[in-house]
Design an enzyme around this catalytic site. Structure first.
Site, short mmCIF file in Angstrom:
data_model
loop_
_atom_site.label_atom_id
_atom_site.label_comp_id
_atom_site.label_asym_id
_atom_site.label_seq_id
_atom_site.Cartn_x
_atom_site.Cartn_y
_atom_site.Cartn_z
N MET A 129 41.05 39.94 14.88
CA MET A 129 42.49 40.06 14.72
C MET A 129 42.80 40.54 13.31
O MET A 129 42.16 40.11 12.37
CB MET A 129 43.18 38.73 14.99
N CYS A 130 43.82 41.34 13.20
CA CYS A 130 44.08 41.98 11.93
C CYS A 130 45.59 42.07 11.71
O CYS A 130 46.38 41.79 12.61
CB CYS A 130 43.47 43.38 11.92
N ARG A 131 45.96 42.46 10.54
CA ARG A 131 47.35 42.79 10.21
C ARG A 131 47.37 44.20 9.68
O ARG A 131 46.48 44.58 8.91
CB ARG A 131 47.90 41.84 9.12
N ASN A 184 44.64 46.28 15.78
CA ASN A 184 44.61 44.82 15.81
C ASN A 184 44.39 44.42 17.25
O ASN A 184 44.98 44.99 18.16
CB ASN A 184 45.94 44.25 15.30
#
Lengths: 264, 264, 264, 264
Positions: free
Chosen positions: C1-3, C112
């Protein structure tokens, strides 16, 4: 192209092999005398066997000669079988997953050399992997792929055959695809008990591999650690050594022509 | 010991200076012909001036030849004044804060060479710093210390004098402490308008420094980027060049004997 | 998961989007409010378009909040289209080749989310790649694989279709293999002229995606950069936005139900 | 602010302390419950004693939770005294020389906390160092400086007094300079035989420090590794524990009010 050393014998502190003397491994990293590429600044690594059955592993993508962790680790670690490696990339990026040794459970593997035309053969070589071995690959080197091909070919069960068969398969593919560049390799593999070192080339220019034999301990190296040539025996091309403990001392079995050339 | 280049002139893409030709900076990093240390794998960096007054800065502690970010950045950045540097450590660790160029507000600084006996002189040199300059130091190199000494000596207000005075002070301390090792340096400093390059040694073995002058652009380098010696003018030892724009073209002012030797 | 964040519009300095305000991207990296994983310390990256047609790219595997190069670069770079990304690994190692954005010639891609059951599907997904796209992969993320699948599916020629088709193919494989974990993704893709942002999930829990529209500039983000909710429009799930310049200003085309659910 | 653990007792594999259970050290690194800063992604480190008198040391500036070397090392290393640390920077850069533990010959040191107003006090604190200790500093943390101040004050010869005197000197300087921010610290120091852990604050908000005592082994931690509060004894503020082997088992000596408050 890379420089490496593999030791089997009485437990020894690792430090001196990397840092002491005019041709220690970290000196070779900066000024190799025998390597095609003089500088090996693209990573370093260490694998060693101690109390647990599985080996310890340390790898870093920076120049080994300036790595403070490698210094600190080798200062305190002593081991009866250990591998050390300095890397000169032939294309794959400088990231720790591309550094040697590679580990699979209790087996360590390291490599010097190159599969000629690797970019062209890569996808077909991947196709030869078992599903587990395909999954296990995290980097982009021909080295890691060779290791996983050997495991797919039974390295855990029958190491000598698996090594031989893998070399033959890669070589057969290289020939069938008409790749002009040679396939050259020196390889060390161990499970913590048996050490196999291999010197191979598809042409007459196999990378150098030497053995030093002292007091029942054996040290295999890409190039000698000192200038007294009488200490170092040049392993013949296209052969494999099998070193192991027998009744408390290290013995060596030399397998000439480990590759049946008419097969390939 | 390090290799560097400093450019002033028409905006140019940075890439070719680092990667093209037989003696590009990243080639020199692996196989320098003129440096005491042949390998410069202990970090690389880039500083450049564009739209904002303050320069951009990029530094990494790994080998410049294998740094994907340096490749990507130089591929798109063009600049009318830029610095590039590859590092061979003389003792300080391979960490990004020890890599060149160093930046203080709009000024960039980079260095090749060594203060003889630096370990012995270090504490006294620190004592010469202003409080702000003491605070500004984050690494452990003699290079960063030289830069902050120059700022303490008025580099922002009167750069020529500050450079001269700093060299004199360091040299005076080296002599008074009886250090036998020489103090040698080539240095580049710019504020984005004026570029000063300096070649200095306390003995007769000043590190090399060359200037290439083409179409109103100037390129100062530790060693030539190609083998046509007629392209490269060897800057005399113990002198400084001041390069700057005047009426749209780059001019050079050569300051002979920038150090009054009887002072030191 | 990323931003992540993607900007299109008047050239702007990148710095403030990463470092200013209570929910800047580097703040989110340490304390995300909307992400499943609160901490995004597994790498950061930046891609931006300037003078050359191909974008600049910078990626580092350490925590973005502490990366001095990211600070220095964003301080001087201004751009009319740029991407920034902070990473929280879902398994692939922290190495720069696993960081976003990914670049292929002039196209940038970032992501993401996660392909449910990626380890199980990975080999079959690799088999769908063109030879060139197989060769292009250097890391181990599902993100890079999605990008190369899209290129194999014609991202350069017909981007909307290639994106749609890739999502459908991955989703079809996930279903046929009986993977219970969802396939969720927010993705941004640009060639420097057209920006496409996508919000997708195979279930009803699509990762958040917001758009801020100011003075003809548009900013797409994983989560809002400030607390004034009126500034941020939540992009509907399973839709795509196509943003581009038309007669000097940025316009947006909203593609509802970009996936024909009965196809998958 | 940081999280750390220090173990003394029967030789144990290090792995489980870092990776097993809901509040293992690497879990704390991502989601600390008791630290001012919730995320500790700015480096990790390990120090351990084995066969040689001097300890092994490993430090890396990336997030400990994603460090493959830390995983591999702790999987095989067992030790009767070891330190592990995860870092959240209070300003000094993310470089390995700023990571804990710090080593000086056979002594290891690690720290959580902060000297209030460190930037303002730093130059005066440097002035208190012996020449050797000044030379030994390679990074920029208050932690490394505290360690070298203790060595200057006789840590090798009389550790209890040196620790006490250093805290007093720093605190006296902080007061005389009128620094409003508190000086808070938990510190662990060992020479491989004696372990001292210290909990200190100049105000009433000392960072937490707990001790778990099992079967003659002792584990000191910044915060508990599990939720059974009965396992963990909160070390009183402004006191020091001295743990050591006596006749084959670990004993603890508790020094209340280790600082004479009227002195400071």
């Amino acid at each position: 192209m890379c420089r490496w050393l593999a030791y089997i014998g009485e437990p020894r502190l690792i430090e001196k092999f990397l840092y002491e003397g005019p041709h220690s491994l970290c000196e070779q990293a900066q000024h190799s005398h025998k390597a095609k590429l003089g500088v090996h600044g693209d990573g370093g690594g260490l694998g060693w066997y101690g109390t647990p059955e599985e080996p310890g592993l340390y790898r870093d993508a920076g120049p080994a000669w300036a790595d403070p962790n490698l210094r600190e680790l080798t200062r305190v670690l002593e081991s009866r079988i250990f591998f050390a490696h300095v890397r000169a990339s032939t294309g794959a990026p400088n990231i720790n997953v591309n550094c040697h040794p590679f580990r699979s459970e209790k087996i360590l593997f390291m490599h010097n050399g190159q599969i000629g035309g690797f970019r062209l053969l890569r996808r077909r070589l991947y196709a030869m992997l078992s599903d587990d071995c395909f999954d296990a690959i995290v980097g982009g080197t021909d080295s890691e792929l060779l290791f996983q091909l050997m495991i797919s070919n039974g390295l855990r069960e029958n190491p000598g055959d698996a090594i031989r068969r893998t070399i033959q398969e890669v070589e057969a593919l290289r020939k069938s695809e008409g790749i002009p560049e040679a396939f050259r390799a020196t390889i060390a593999i161990t499970d913590g008990e048996h050490l196999r070192v291999l010197r191979w080339s598809s042409d007459r220019a196999a990378p150098s591999l030497y053995l030093n034999w002292t007091n029942g301990s054996a040290l295999a190296v890409s190039e000698p650690l000192d200038e007294d040539i009488s200490n170092w025996w040049a392993v013949p091309a296209n052969s494999m050594l099998h070193l192991y403990y027998d009744k408390g001392s290290v013995v060596s079995e030399h397998i000439e022509s480990f590759i049946s050339t008419d097969t390939v």
